[in-house]
Motif scaffolding. Structure first.
Motif, mmCIF file in Angstrom:
data_model
loop_
_atom_site.group_PDB
_atom_site.id
_atom_site.type_symbol
_atom_site.label_atom_id
_atom_site.label_comp_id
_atom_site.label_asym_id
_atom_site.label_seq_id
_atom_site.Cartn_x
_atom_site.Cartn_y
_atom_site.Cartn_z
ATOM 1 N N LYS A 35 1.003 -1.104 0.025
ATOM 2 C CA LYS A 35 0.072 -0.034 0.058
ATOM 3 C C LYS A 35 1.067 1.309 0.021
ATOM 4 N N THR A 36 2.207 1.157 0.386
ATOM 5 C CA THR A 36 3.001 2.341 0.317
ATOM 6 C C THR A 36 4.043 2.084 -0.387
ATOM 7 N N LEU A 37 4.929 3.069 -0.786
ATOM 8 C CA LEU A 37 5.963 2.952 -1.782
ATOM 9 C C LEU A 37 7.065 1.998 -1.596
ATOM 10 N N SER A 38 7.144 1.970 -0.203
ATOM 11 C CA SER A 38 8.271 1.036 0.347
ATOM 12 C C SER A 38 7.846 -0.468 0.251
ATOM 13 N N GLU A 39 6.496 -0.489 0.640
ATOM 14 C CA GLU A 39 5.886 -1.824 0.587
ATOM 15 C C GLU A 39 5.962 -2.490 -1.092
ATOM 16 N N ILE A 40 5.613 -1.362 -1.869
ATOM 17 C CA ILE A 40 5.592 -1.739 -3.368
ATOM 18 C C ILE A 40 7.113 -2.162 -3.888
ATOM 19 N N GLU A 41 8.190 -1.467 -3.225
ATOM 20 C CA GLU A 41 9.569 -1.631 -3.640
ATOM 21 C C GLU A 41 9.933 -3.202 -3.283
ATOM 22 N N GLN A 42 9.458 -3.459 -1.845
ATOM 23 C CA GLN A 42 9.852 -4.751 -1.377
ATOM 24 C C GLN A 42 9.309 -5.776 -2.139
ATOM 25 N N GLN A 43 7.933 -5.422 -2.459
ATOM 26 C CA GLN A 43 7.037 -6.537 -3.457
ATOM 27 C C GLN A 43 7.891 -6.982 -4.524
ATOM 28 N N LEU A 44 8.354 -5.930 -5.380
ATOM 29 C CA LEU A 44 8.980 -5.991 -6.512
ATOM 30 C C LEU A 44 10.209 -6.536 -6.355
ATOM 31 N N ARG A 45 10.932 -6.546 -5.303
ATOM 32 C CA ARG A 45 12.189 -7.066 -5.052
ATOM 33 C C ARG A 45 12.045 -8.706 -4.625
ATOM 34 N N SER A 46 10.894 -9.015 -4.104
ATOM 35 C CA SER A 46 10.599 -10.367 -3.614
ATOM 36 C C SER A 46 9.846 -11.227 -4.783
ATOM 37 N N ARG A 47 9.238 -10.699 -5.548
ATOM 38 C CA ARG A 47 8.108 -11.291 -6.420
ATOM 39 C C ARG A 47 8.410 -11.059 -8.183
ATOM 40 N N GLY A 48 9.476 -10.142 -8.332
ATOM 41 C CA GLY A 48 9.934 -9.843 -9.705
ATOM 42 C C GLY A 48 10.563 -11.035 -10.317
ATOM 43 N N PRO A 49 10.747 -11.131 -11.533
ATOM 44 C CA PRO A 49 11.264 -12.257 -12.297
ATOM 45 C C PRO A 49 12.788 -12.401 -11.930
ATOM 46 N N HIS A 50 12.968 -13.549 -11.710
ATOM 47 C CA HIS A 50 14.352 -13.856 -11.409
ATOM 48 C C HIS A 50 15.387 -13.810 -12.740
ATOM 49 N N VAL A 51 16.309 -13.102 -12.595
ATOM 50 C CA VAL A 51 17.161 -12.789 -13.904
ATOM 51 C C VAL A 51 18.641 -13.657 -13.748
ATOM 52 N N GLN A 52 18.821 -14.702 -14.383
ATOM 53 C CA GLN A 52 19.850 -15.494 -14.203
ATOM 54 C C GLN A 52 21.132 -14.986 -14.362
ATOM 55 N N SER A 53 21.372 -13.629 -15.336
ATOM 56 C CA SER A 53 22.698 -13.262 -15.441
ATOM 57 C C SER A 53 23.012 -12.640 -14.232
ATOM 58 N N THR A 54 22.012 -11.786 -13.545
ATOM 59 C CA THR A 54 22.552 -11.338 -12.129
ATOM 60 C C THR A 54 22.210 -12.048 -10.846
ATOM 61 N N GLY A 55 21.421 -12.891 -10.970
ATOM 62 C CA GLY A 55 21.103 -13.711 -9.711
ATOM 63 C C GLY A 55 20.167 -13.102 -8.951
ATOM 64 N N GLN A 56 19.619 -12.208 -9.482
ATOM 65 C CA GLN A 56 18.466 -11.218 -8.561
ATOM 66 C C GLN A 56 17.180 -11.455 -9.144
ATOM 67 N N ARG A 57 16.310 -10.632 -8.461
ATOM 68 C CA ARG A 57 14.919 -10.529 -8.916
ATOM 69 C C ARG A 57 14.915 -9.006 -9.350
ATOM 70 N N HIS A 58 14.000 -8.685 -10.628
ATOM 71 C CA HIS A 58 14.004 -7.342 -11.099
ATOM 72 C C HIS A 58 12.350 -6.848 -11.259
ATOM 73 N N PRO A 59 12.104 -5.629 -11.385
ATOM 74 C CA PRO A 59 10.716 -5.120 -11.747
ATOM 75 C C PRO A 59 10.267 -5.733 -12.852
ATOM 76 N N GLY A 60 11.007 -6.086 -13.758
ATOM 77 C CA GLY A 60 10.692 -6.572 -15.223
ATOM 78 C C GLY A 60 11.648 -7.532 -16.011
ATOM 79 N N ALA A 61 11.493 -8.086 -16.807
ATOM 80 C CA ALA A 61 12.581 -8.749 -17.404
ATOM 81 C C ALA A 61 12.033 -8.882 -18.877
ATOM 82 N N THR A 62 12.768 -9.243 -19.864
ATOM 83 C CA THR A 62 12.713 -9.636 -21.339
ATOM 84 C C THR A 62 13.527 -10.928 -21.445
ATOM 85 N N ARG A 63 12.867 -12.112 -22.056
ATOM 86 C CA ARG A 63 13.683 -12.986 -22.520
ATOM 87 C C ARG A 63 13.653 -13.200 -23.613
ATOM 88 N N MET A 64 14.857 -13.310 -24.456
ATOM 89 C CA MET A 64 14.660 -13.583 -26.076
ATOM 90 C C MET A 64 15.482 -14.985 -26.569
#
Length: 204
Positions: A35-64
């Motif tokens: 409901k707050t900006l900090s909570e949204i940020e935390q959600q993006l960090r924990s629920r965003g797609p996992h990117v293999q090249s960085t080993g982290q989750r991100h707010p968005g991803a494109t796989r090609m």
């Protein structure tokens, strides 16, 4: 408006080197709460797609995946490129905030601005990929005829590999630039949106 500090990185490009200037794209969405900006940020960090090249989750991803189809033609003991077509199959992962309708106006404004910027960022990756797909087509199409199709095919594979490496470097460079100016870009977009809202409230 108070200063916004959103610190997550707007990276997220993944490419699989393939044989692989048309783009075939599909969109997938992942839901986030908060409901707050900090909570949204935390959600993006924990629920965003996992990117293999960085080993982290991100707010968005494109796989090609790049796919190259080459037709060879033999004539008078020489083999030449008759046709070459490169396509890119892309899957874009974007966030969808399920609390948008019940959010306060400031949080909603930031989210709308942020989500549009995430989508723009990912679609910019597609633009880079399309440019390199065309470059692969052009360079392979310009290859001189060879004594055998096997030799020409090896040349085409080397061209493809070299261009894919250049493509990956260009994508990584784009991510570094975007990540470096993310906060400045978001604040500029927010200021513009606020100006448009003010004009709407005070026409003329």
């Amino acid at each position: 408006m108070k200063r916004i500090t959103l610190t997550f990185a707007l990276l997220a490009f993944v490419a699989w080197p393939a044989e692989s200037a048309d783009i075939s794209r599909t969109y997938s969405y992942f839901s986030i709460g908060g409901k707050t900006l900090s909570e949204i940020e935390q959600q993006l960090r924990s629920r965003g797609p996992h990117v293999q090249s960085t080993g982290q989750r991100h707010p968005g991803a494109t796989r090609m995946e790049f796919k190259t189809r080459i037709t060879y033609k033999e004539h008078k003991r020489r083999c030449r490129i008759a046709d070459v077509k490169v396509t890119v199959d892309a899957r874009v992962f974007l966030p969808r905030w399920r609390n948008r309708k019940t959010a306060g106006p400031e949080t909603a404004l930031v989210w709308d601005t942020l989500s549009k910027d995430i989508k723009r960022h990912e679609e910019s990756h597609l633009g880079i990929a399309k440019r390199y797909a065309r470059s692969i087509e052009r360079e392979i199409g310009d290859l001189a005829p060879h004594a055998s199709c096997e030799t020409l095919q090896a040349r085409a594979e080397r061209v493809t590999q070299k261009k894919l490496e250049e493509h990956d470097a260009a994508q990584a460079r784009f991510d570094r630039i975007e990540s470096g100016n993310f906060e400045w870009r978001l604040m500029r977009l927010l200021n513009y949106r606020l100006e448009q809202l003010e004009k709407g409230r005070n026409p003329g």
